[in-house]
Scaffold this active site. Structure first.
Site, PDB file in Angstrom:
ATOM      1  N   THR A   9       0.834  -1.201   0.000  1.00 15.72           N
ATOM      2  CA  THR A   9       0.000   0.000   0.000  1.00 15.72           C
ATOM      3  C   THR A   9       0.863   1.243   0.000  1.00 15.72           C
ATOM      4  O   THR A   9       1.984   1.221   0.516  1.00 15.72           O
ATOM      5  CB  THR A   9      -0.935   0.043   1.230  1.00 15.72           C
ATOM      6  OG1 THR A   9      -1.765   1.213   1.142  1.00 15.72           O
ATOM      7  CG2 THR A   9      -0.178   0.117   2.551  1.00 15.72           C
ATOM      8  N   ASN A  11      -0.730   3.951   1.141  1.00 13.54           N
ATOM      9  CA  ASN A  11      -1.563   4.738   2.037  1.00 13.54           C
ATOM     10  C   ASN A  11      -1.072   4.550   3.481  1.00 13.54           C
ATOM     11  O   ASN A  11      -1.244   3.492   4.089  1.00 13.54           O
ATOM     12  CB  ASN A  11      -3.020   4.256   1.862  1.00 13.54           C
ATOM     13  CG  ASN A  11      -3.998   5.057   2.680  1.00 13.54           C
ATOM     14  OD1 ASN A  11      -3.691   5.479   3.790  1.00 13.54           O
ATOM     15  ND2 ASN A  11      -5.185   5.272   2.136  1.00 13.54           N
ATOM     16  N   ASP A  70      -7.989  -3.769  -1.123  1.00  9.07           N
ATOM     17  CA  ASP A  70      -8.652  -2.690  -1.846  1.00  9.07           C
ATOM     18  C   ASP A  70      -9.990  -2.496  -1.159  1.00  9.07           C
ATOM     19  O   ASP A  70     -10.666  -3.470  -0.805  1.00  9.07           O
ATOM     20  CB  ASP A  70      -8.828  -3.046  -3.318  1.00  9.07           C
ATOM     21  CG  ASP A  70      -9.063  -1.793  -4.148  1.00  9.07           C
ATOM     22  OD1 ASP A  70      -8.497  -0.729  -3.826  1.00  9.07           O
ATOM     23  OD2 ASP A  70      -9.834  -1.854  -5.122  1.00  9.07           O
ATOM     24  N   ASP A 153     -14.416   8.735   6.145  1.00  5.55           N
ATOM     25  CA  ASP A 153     -14.749   8.536   7.567  1.00  5.55           C
ATOM     26  C   ASP A 153     -15.653   9.624   8.161  1.00  5.55           C
ATOM     27  O   ASP A 153     -16.539   9.298   8.967  1.00  5.55           O
ATOM     28  CB  ASP A 153     -13.468   8.419   8.416  1.00  5.55           C
ATOM     29  CG  ASP A 153     -12.819   7.044   8.295  1.00  5.55           C
ATOM     30  OD1 ASP A 153     -13.474   6.129   7.774  1.00  5.55           O
ATOM     31  OD2 ASP A 153     -11.664   6.892   8.716  1.00  5.55           O
TER      32      ASP A 153
HETATM   33  P1  ITT Z   1      -3.531   1.851  -1.777  1.00  6.26           P
HETATM   34  O1  ITT Z   1      -4.229   1.432  -3.058  1.00  6.26           O
HETATM   35  O2  ITT Z   1      -2.151   2.382  -1.987  1.00  6.26           O
HETATM   36  O3  ITT Z   1      -3.570   0.772  -0.734  1.00  6.26           O
HETATM   37  P2  ITT Z   1      -5.713   3.807  -1.549  1.00  6.26           P
HETATM   38  O4  ITT Z   1      -5.783   5.074  -0.775  1.00  6.26           O
HETATM   39  O5  ITT Z   1      -5.854   3.864  -3.041  1.00  6.26           O
HETATM   40  O6  ITT Z   1      -4.360   3.077  -1.117  1.00  6.26           O
HETATM   41  P3  ITT Z   1      -8.043   2.008  -1.539  1.00  6.26           P
HETATM   42  O7  ITT Z   1      -7.944   1.921  -3.023  1.00  6.26           O
HETATM   43  O8  ITT Z   1      -8.177   0.734  -0.780  1.00  6.26           O
HETATM   44  O9  ITT Z   1      -6.818   2.854  -0.934  1.00  6.26           O
HETATM   45  O10 ITT Z   1      -9.264   2.876  -1.079  1.00  6.26           O
HETATM   46  C1  ITT Z   1      -9.948   3.703  -1.953  1.00  6.26           C
HETATM   47  C2  ITT Z   1     -10.452   4.914  -1.253  1.00  6.26           C
HETATM   48  O11 ITT Z   1     -11.539   4.514  -0.396  1.00  6.26           O
HETATM   49  C3  ITT Z   1      -9.448   5.629  -0.343  1.00  6.26           C
HETATM   50  O12 ITT Z   1      -8.667   6.545  -1.030  1.00  6.26           O
HETATM   51  C4  ITT Z   1     -10.381   6.312   0.640  1.00  6.26           C
HETATM   52  O13 ITT Z   1     -10.894   7.501   0.104  1.00  6.26           O
HETATM   53  C5  ITT Z   1     -11.524   5.300   0.751  1.00  6.26           C
HETATM   54  N1  ITT Z   1     -11.312   4.444   1.932  1.00  6.26           N
HETATM   55  C6  ITT Z   1     -10.655   3.258   1.992  1.00  6.26           C
HETATM   56  N2  ITT Z   1     -10.668   2.768   3.238  1.00  6.26           N
HETATM   57  C7  ITT Z   1     -11.335   3.680   3.988  1.00  6.26           C
HETATM   58  C8  ITT Z   1     -11.666   3.785   5.363  1.00  6.26           C
HETATM   59  O14 ITT Z   1     -11.308   2.856   6.237  1.00  6.26           O
HETATM   60  N3  ITT Z   1     -12.344   4.849   5.776  1.00  6.26           N
HETATM   61  C9  ITT Z   1     -12.719   5.812   4.924  1.00  6.26           C
HETATM   62  N4  ITT Z   1     -12.430   5.814   3.616  1.00  6.26           N
HETATM   63  C10 ITT Z   1     -11.756   4.755   3.146  1.00  6.26           C
END
Ligand code: ITT
Length: 193
Positions: A9, A11, A70, A153
């Site tokens: 990730t 993130n 994801d 969130d």
């Molecule tokens: P990676 O692909 O590098 O892991 P990302 O930020 O792109 O990181 P995701 O594709 O899993 O993460 O998530 C897509 C979006 O969904 C993310 O950018 C957030 O805006 C939202 N998201 C994911 N998990 C969340 C959570 O626990 N609470 C709130 N929003 C969330």
């Protein structure tokens, strides 16, 4: 010796959340730890597909056992949108503020505010692929509330609570969230392996 696993990730919030949930059972490595600086493709049209794409990229290129998640926010009145497009709902770039505003706009006048966060985790270990899922149901409120967490969130209130994830704080979020449930399934698998 603890098992080494790379969490695929970029993130930092997710890395922090998952290392808190996993505790010291696993040596969790980040992409930085393995010196991976490239952009990992995430072009599938499902959460499962993206998790697999991210994990298999690192497994093939770097040879580590690893997992990727994801996550998408699936809103009932919007036929499951933004779903797999959650990160770039309001355009490219992970602009959470713009994503939330677009979602709130699209829900104006809708009485059905039901939504769920869904996380799919893909684990590649000993050359085998395993998938785990976690779902957290709740509702989308009309205005942002709270400061903690990330992404959507501030507008998501999980079932059984009156506060948003951003008000509840990470300790509570990490006990009940989609990601916590998916990671729990991952941990159970790793422990019984
Ligand atoms: P990676 O692909 O590098 O892991 P990302 O930020 O792109 O990181 P995701 O594709 O899993 O993460 O998530 C897509 C979006 O969904 C993310 O950018 C957030 O805006 C939202 N998201 C994911 N998990 C969340 C959570 O626990 N609470 C709130 N929003 C969330």
């Amino acid at each position: 010796m603890n098992k080494k696993l790379v969490f695929v990730t970029n993130n930092a919030h997710k890395l922090e959340e998952i290392s808190q949930i996993l505790g010291d059972k696993i040596d969790l490595l980040s992409l930085k730890d393995i010196n991976c600086q490239e952009d990992i493709p995430e072009t599938a049209d499902t959460l499962e597909g993206n998790a697999f794409q991210k994990a298999s990229y690192i497994h093939q290129k770097y040879g580590y056992d690893c997992f990727a998640d994801d996550t998408g926010l699936e809103v009932e009145a919007l036929n499951g949108e933004p779903g797999v497009f959650s990160a770039r709902y309001a355009g490219s770039g992970h602009d959470s503020e713009a994503n939330m505003q677009k979602l709130l706009q699209n829900l104006i006048g809708k009485t059905n505010r039901k939504a769920q966060f869904r996380t799919s985790i893909c684990l590649i270990i000993d050359d085998k692929v395993h998938t785990f899922e976690g779902i957290c149901k709740g509702i989308i409120i009309e205005e942002k509330r709270g400061e903690t967490g990330f992404g959507y969130d501030p507008i998501f209130v999980p079932e059984g609570y009156e506060n948003t994830f951003a008000e509840l704080g990470n300790d509570i979020k990490n006990q009940i969230s989609h990601r916590a449930k998916a990671v729990e399934a991952l941990c159970t698998y790793l422990k019984n392996e």
